[in-house]
Design a protein around this motif. Structure first.
Motif, PDB file in Angstrom:
ATOM      1  N   UNK A 280       4.560  -3.484  -6.516  1.00  0.00           N
ATOM      2  CA  UNK A 280       3.554  -3.857  -5.314  1.00  0.00           C
ATOM      3  C   UNK A 280       3.051  -4.878  -4.744  1.00  0.00           C
ATOM      4  N   UNK A 281       3.589  -5.841  -5.475  1.00  0.00           N
ATOM      5  CA  UNK A 281       2.593  -7.558  -6.080  1.00  0.00           C
ATOM      6  C   UNK A 281       3.602  -8.320  -5.021  1.00  0.00           C
TER       7      UNK A 281
ATOM      8  N   UNK B  45      -6.321 -15.766  -8.824  1.00  0.00           N
ATOM      9  CA  UNK B  45      -6.265 -15.121  -8.117  1.00  0.00           C
ATOM     10  C   UNK B  45      -6.446 -14.074  -6.506  1.00  0.00           C
ATOM     11  N   UNK B  46      -5.252 -13.793  -5.601  1.00  0.00           N
ATOM     12  CA  UNK B  46      -5.570 -13.295  -4.092  1.00  0.00           C
ATOM     13  C   UNK B  46      -5.756 -12.308  -3.518  1.00  0.00           C
ATOM     14  N   UNK B  47      -4.334 -11.604  -4.592  1.00  0.00           N
ATOM     15  CA  UNK B  47      -4.835  -9.801  -3.850  1.00  0.00           C
ATOM     16  C   UNK B  47      -4.868  -8.826  -4.862  1.00  0.00           C
ATOM     17  N   UNK B  48      -5.164  -7.735  -5.087  1.00  0.00           N
ATOM     18  CA  UNK B  48      -5.261  -7.553  -6.290  1.00  0.00           C
ATOM     19  C   UNK B  48      -4.687  -5.982  -6.174  1.00  0.00           C
ATOM     20  N   UNK B  49      -3.962  -5.435  -6.751  1.00  0.00           N
ATOM     21  CA  UNK B  49      -2.877  -4.189  -6.843  1.00  0.00           C
ATOM     22  C   UNK B  49      -3.438  -3.481  -7.684  1.00  0.00           C
ATOM     23  N   UNK B  50      -3.725  -1.879  -6.841  1.00  0.00           N
ATOM     24  CA  UNK B  50      -3.944  -1.193  -8.500  1.00  0.00           C
ATOM     25  C   UNK B  50      -2.890  -0.245  -8.504  1.00  0.00           C
TER      26      UNK B  50
ATOM     27  N   UNK C 263       1.041  -1.246   0.178  1.00  0.00           N
ATOM     28  CA  UNK C 263      -0.096  -0.134  -0.107  1.00  0.00           C
ATOM     29  C   UNK C 263       0.976   1.103  -0.111  1.00  0.00           C
ATOM     30  N   UNK C 264       1.714   0.348   0.628  1.00  0.00           N
ATOM     31  CA  UNK C 264       3.016   2.464   0.341  1.00  0.00           C
ATOM     32  C   UNK C 264       3.437   2.097  -0.362  1.00  0.00           C
ATOM     33  N   UNK C 265       3.604   1.471  -1.472  1.00  0.00           N
ATOM     34  CA  UNK C 265       5.085   1.525  -2.769  1.00  0.00           C
ATOM     35  C   UNK C 265       4.877   2.939  -3.231  1.00  0.00           C
ATOM     36  N   UNK C 266       5.054   2.801  -4.323  1.00  0.00           N
ATOM     37  CA  UNK C 266       5.399   4.413  -5.082  1.00  0.00           C
ATOM     38  C   UNK C 266       4.236   4.250  -6.333  1.00  0.00           C
ATOM     39  N   UNK C 267       3.024   5.246  -6.691  1.00  0.00           N
ATOM     40  CA  UNK C 267       2.053   4.739  -7.460  1.00  0.00           C
ATOM     41  C   UNK C 267       0.706   4.058  -7.285  1.00  0.00           C
ATOM     42  N   UNK C 268       1.400   2.954  -5.896  1.00  0.00           N
ATOM     43  CA  UNK C 268      -0.497   2.973  -5.811  1.00  0.00           C
ATOM     44  C   UNK C 268      -1.648   2.884  -5.304  1.00  0.00           C
ATOM     45  N   UNK C 269      -2.321   2.886  -6.007  1.00  0.00           N
ATOM     46  CA  UNK C 269      -4.325   3.199  -5.844  1.00  0.00           C
ATOM     47  C   UNK C 269      -4.443   2.416  -4.691  1.00  0.00           C
TER      48      UNK C 269
END
Lengths: 794, 164
Positions: free
Chosen positions: A134-135, A119-124, A69-75
């Motif tokens: 970020x995944x 699929x387990x976790x979605x990263x946007x 969640x704290x990674x660059x660009x993550x929405x």
């Protein structure tokens, strides 16, 4: 209404039916100006990437997404539980497949993952690269579970049960028992038996599945750009599972980079992508990469079959008896179900032949592998390869020629309408005419003589035949009857514009097969315009008539007929208003080459452009009590028969290198009867492309798994697909038995090639190896397996 | 942890389809992503991202390359030609016409890469026979056509060029 004489599309002057005109939409593709879903950028669009299960079966003990969640660009980062809160789960069963069971599915795994790739976790994030970065930062605490991967062991008493509430891994079982099979086997002069294995493979559309979802909370409008075969089906599914009205969901399908049945299902990552736009209120794009596609797309075909055939001394087939087992992954796919494939095998095996005694059992089992579902030629390659291999086996046992045994068993061409032992209704087929046509193309005696000579030099060549039937243009008996939101009807709207051009909109989609060309040719013919005057619109639920889309070889047979009927209606409208303008009886007028003409003389009376100008701009010159219409919509749904069956016959000529196990494809011939041929060039290219796809399954393609359910060859370097250098040229011939359920008479042609090729290649390879005493009953026939059959390797 | 987060963008200047362009990009960005995302030249397609399928084939300094196996920074200073530029130049108008007539494209996703590869063969050896053509395009995956129509279209183009 106009009382112009009734003319069918076949009677029209300047007909485009049966002409090899180029596809109207191909130019943009040749200039790099197509619009595939990944080519689209929307304002404020973000990109999704999914963390997928690395295990075939594992509990998710905890998920820590703080770093991601704290990674660059993550929405945003979302778990399966969060996505499930927005989306009603779905169940992939059809009620007419009695007894089938499958538990509710969620877009993403919640507490437990059931296949490697789920699929387990979605990263946007703002870019795809950032989302993928970020995944890697998401931490999942996994507890791996014993997995039921091998479908043959999935029903064993000690197999891990994937859905505990069911007590075992059986999804569905169907038994067919017609005639007196045991008596037939008792009477047989010859009984042949084989055990077949057909490998699990996948579609490998060159364009991956692709989606952009965009939610407008102000109007509660969901817009989805998607590479799909069924826009209206997806509209219904998104609406139902997100609790929206259907008119609040718009599915737009631009260019589709190959589909083949891969893009006609409900995938969790796509449903989740729609949920993500609702959560973030920004457009979200998701394009899986190739490695992901290998475990996230549906797989197909995996079957093991024990089969036997009883044959009389004269070669007459007395009975078929088989037991088929297929593994479908942990769920039945929604909404088509994963039961149709084996249902087709049970319905279609032996279909070209007169057979009175038939017994079959089909079992569908859950396993910890990706979901299996309908892929080009659903069930046909299995049914045809099993049946045709048994026929060849019987011919060998009797010492009879393989063509002769077929000739003695094929349903006579004058027997129609008739039905198969499994109850399949055949309108009009042409097995004998097709066989005769094929034998006119193939120098069979010459090939046999060459085979004999070559063997003397240690060169092993083989000739393999395959007779087949194909399901096309299905009625509601395929899916609708089972409760799925899949329309068997399709519609076409024709509108004449103010300049005399024809705007054609249809619910079918174009994915390269030529649906738009067919609509253009039929509409041009029915109305009386030239194809350059036509603009085709497909792939948008907001502006096209409601329809099922493009699958099961239904575009030409169903939407083509709707185009013919809409064309007649628009023609009547045009002639009615033209009759008023010209003070002539409409029945004395016709439309030819973009102008209203005198039927008798062909002399032009008024151009369609002039009709359009008057109707749209100078209606004041028409009678005050008259209202013209220049738009017509017609739909078509098959009514007389559940399916418009087609037939075909294939012949493969191969050379097997008995030292390396390599199979070289020398020649290939096909004769196909798909009813009225609208565009011979497109039909032939469907057949050729289909055959090559079938060759992939016969010789190269297989998803190889470890015992733990790990895909071992999930990339294009290790998973082999047919490439140009190894493929043969294919000669195609036609026989025409029109479909009596429509004026156009067309049936489908999209899948017969894929359905027949594995059988023809299997028989050709076995024919080549016959003098060496080797026999293969497995697909793909890899060099290793050929050598094993020859006893040259362990 | 990927290195990109800490590495500043690098300026890439190249001549793409005859136009000089300059963009600051991450060093890890591959050429086809640069063309598609930065320049919005979407005719080059992404099919596998590991150099097998050929959908991303473009021409760099006169030679065809896989756009997914070359980094954008490696194209700094290079002449890059994509399907858009190749089409507008008219160099393959005859080949495109034969693809159309022969129905050598179905879904069209492989087509730009296939045309790039075929253009190279036709420039080097317009008299190539069917076996040579098949070998030359054997690094371009087409799932739809079965290749025969593509071979026909390339062969026909070569024959016509040879006659001129």
């Amino acid at each position: 209404m106009a009382d112009s004489p009734v003319v069918t599309v076949h009677d029209r002057p300047n007909s485009y039916i049966g002409r090899s005109v180029p596809r109207p939409n191909v130019q943009r593709l040749l200039h790099g100006r197509g619009t595939f879903t990944d080519d689209i950028k929307l304002p404020r669009m973000v990109h999704a990437a999914y963390l997928r299960s690395p295990f075939a079966h594992a509990d998710i003990k905890s998920i820590n997404a703080d770093a991601a969640k704290a990674a660059p660009g993550v929405a945003g980062v979302f778990t399966g539980k969060e996505i499930a809160e927005l989306c009603e789960p779905y169940v992939g069963v059809l009620t007419h497949l009695e007894g089938m069971r499958s538990p509710p599915q969620y877009p993403m795994a919640i507490d437990r993952a059931r296949w490697q790739g789920e699929p387990v976790v979605a990263v946007v994030a703002e870019t795809r690269a950032q989302a993928e970065d970020a995944v890697e930062l998401v931490e999942v605490d996994w507890a791996e579970l014993p997995a039921a991967c091998d479908m043959s062991a999935a029903l064993d008493a000690d197999a891990p049960v994937i859905h505990e509430e069911y007590g075992n891994n059986l999804c569905w079982e169907r038994i067919v028992d017609e005639g007196d099979v045991d008596a037939a086997f008792d009477q047989a002069a010859v009984v042949v038996e084989d055990e077949f294995t057909f490998g699990r493979h996948t579609g490998v559309t060159l364009e991956p599945r692709s989606i952009i979802s965009s939610w407008d909370p102000s109007e509660e409008q969901l817009t989805v750009y998607m590479s799909t075969q069924g826009p209206h089906m997806l509209q219904a599914i998104f609406a139902k599972h997100f609790g929206l009205e259907e008119h609040r969901v718009r599915v737009i399908c631009k260019d589709v980079g190959g589909a083949f049945g891969i893009k006609v299902h409900t995938y969790g990552d796509e449903i989740a992508t729609a949920a993500l736009t609702m959560l973030l209120k920004r457009p979200v794009k998701f394009i899986p990469d190739r490695m992901e596609s290998f475990t996230a797309d549906i797989h197909a075909r995996h079957h093991t079959i024990k089969a036997r055939m009883a044959v009389a001394g004269d070669g007459k087939i007395l009975a078929i008896d088989f037991d088929d087992l297929t593994g479908i992954g942990p769920y039945s796919m929604y909404p088509r179900s994963s039961g149709i494939e084996i249902n087709q095998v049970l319905n279609l095996t032996g279909g070209p032949y007169t057979i009175e005694n038939y017994r079959a059992r089909g079992r569908v089992v859950f396993q910890n592998k990706p979901l299996m579902c309908q892929y080009r030629a659903v069930g046909h390659p299995i049914a045809t390869a099993m049946q045709e291999a048994l026929v060849d086996h019987a011919a060998q046992a009797l010492g009879m020629d393989v063509v002769e045994i077929r000739a003695r068993n094929l349903i006579p061409d004058d027997a129609y309408p008739t039905k198969s032992v499994t109850g399949m209704l055949f309108d009009k087929l042409s097995h004998h005419a097709a066989k005769d046509k094929l034998l006119g193309m193939v120098d069979y005696a010459g090939l046999r003589a060459d085979q004999e000579t070559a063997r003397e030099s240690g060169i092993y060549r083989g000739i393999g035949f395959a007779c087949m039937i194909e399901v096309t243009s299905p009625s509601p008996m395929f899916y609708g009857v089972g409760g799925a939101p899949i329309s068997a009807q399709d519609g076409v709207t024709l509108r004449l514009d103010a300049k005399g051009n024809l705007i054609v909109a249809s619910g079918v989609t174009e994915q390269g097969q030529g649906a738009e060309a067919v609509l253009s040719q039929v509409a041009a013919t029915a109305v009386g315009v030239t194809p350059d005057k036509i603009k085709i619109i497909t792939g948008d639920t907001e502006i096209t008539p409601y329809g099922g889309g493009t699958w099961a070889s239904r575009g030409t047979g169903i939407a083509g007929e709707a185009a013919a009927q809409a064309g007649h209606a628009l023609r009547d409208q045009i002639l009615e208003v033209a009759g008023i303008m010209l003070q002539s009886e409409p029945r004395k007028l016709d439309i030819r080459d973009n102008a209203v003409v005198d039927t008798d003389t062909g002399n032009e009376r008024i151009s369609l452009a002039e009709v359009g100008r008057v109707v749209y701009y100078r209606a004041d010159t028409l009678p005050k009590d008259y209202q013209s219409e220049l738009i017509a919509t017609r739909h078509h749904v098959p009514k007389k028969f559940p399916f418009a069956f087609t037939n075909g016959i294939h012949c493969s000529h191969v050379e097997v290198d008995v030292d390396t196990g390599m199979v070289k494809l020398l020649n290939y011939w096909v004769v196909e009867d798909c009813g009225t041929v609208i565009n011979p060039l497109l039909v032939e290219e469907q057949v050729r492309g289909g055959v090559i796809q079938g060759i992939g399954g016969a010789l190269y393609e297989e998803c190889l798994y470890s015992d733990e359910g790990q895909l071992l060859n999930g990339n294009l370097a290790d998973y082999l697909v047919p490439m140009a250098a190894e493929m043969p040229d294919i000669e195609v011939g036609h026989v025409t038995s029109p479909n009596s359920d429509s004026e156009l008479g067309a049936k489908g042609a999209g899948e017969g090639g894929t359905g027949g090729a594995p059988a023809a290649i299997l028989n050709a390879v076995n024919d080549a190896l016959l003098p060496l005493g080797a026999r293969l009953t497995v697909n793909p026939m890899t060099p290793e397996r050929v050598l094993r059959a020859l006893g040259k390797t362990e | 942890m990927p290195d990109s987060i800490d590495i500043p963008p690098v300026v890439v200047t190249a001549t793409v389809n005859g136009e000089r362009v300059s963009r600051a990009v991450e060093p890890r960005m591959n050429l086809v992503d640069f063309l598609r995302e930065e320049l919005e030249l979407t005719g080059s397609h992404i099919g596998c991202e590991h150099g097998v399928c050929g959908a991303c084939t473009v021409r760099v300094d006169g030679t065809i390359v896989r756009g997914c196996l070359m980094l954008a920074v490696q194209a700094d200073g290079a002449q890059v030609l994509t399907i858009e530029g190749l089409s507008e130049s008219g160099e393959i108008a005859d080949l495109q016409e034969n693809f159309k007539t022969r129905n050598a494209a179905q879904c069209g996703f492989c087509t730009p890469g296939m045309l790039m590869t075929a253009a190279e063969l036709l420039a080097e050896n317009p008299g190539a026979g069917r076996t040579e053509i098949r070998e030359h395009i054997s690094g371009n995956f087409c799932r739809c056509t079965g290749y025969q129509a593509i071979v026909d279209a390339i062969e026909e183009t070569g024959k016509n060029r040879g006659e001129k």
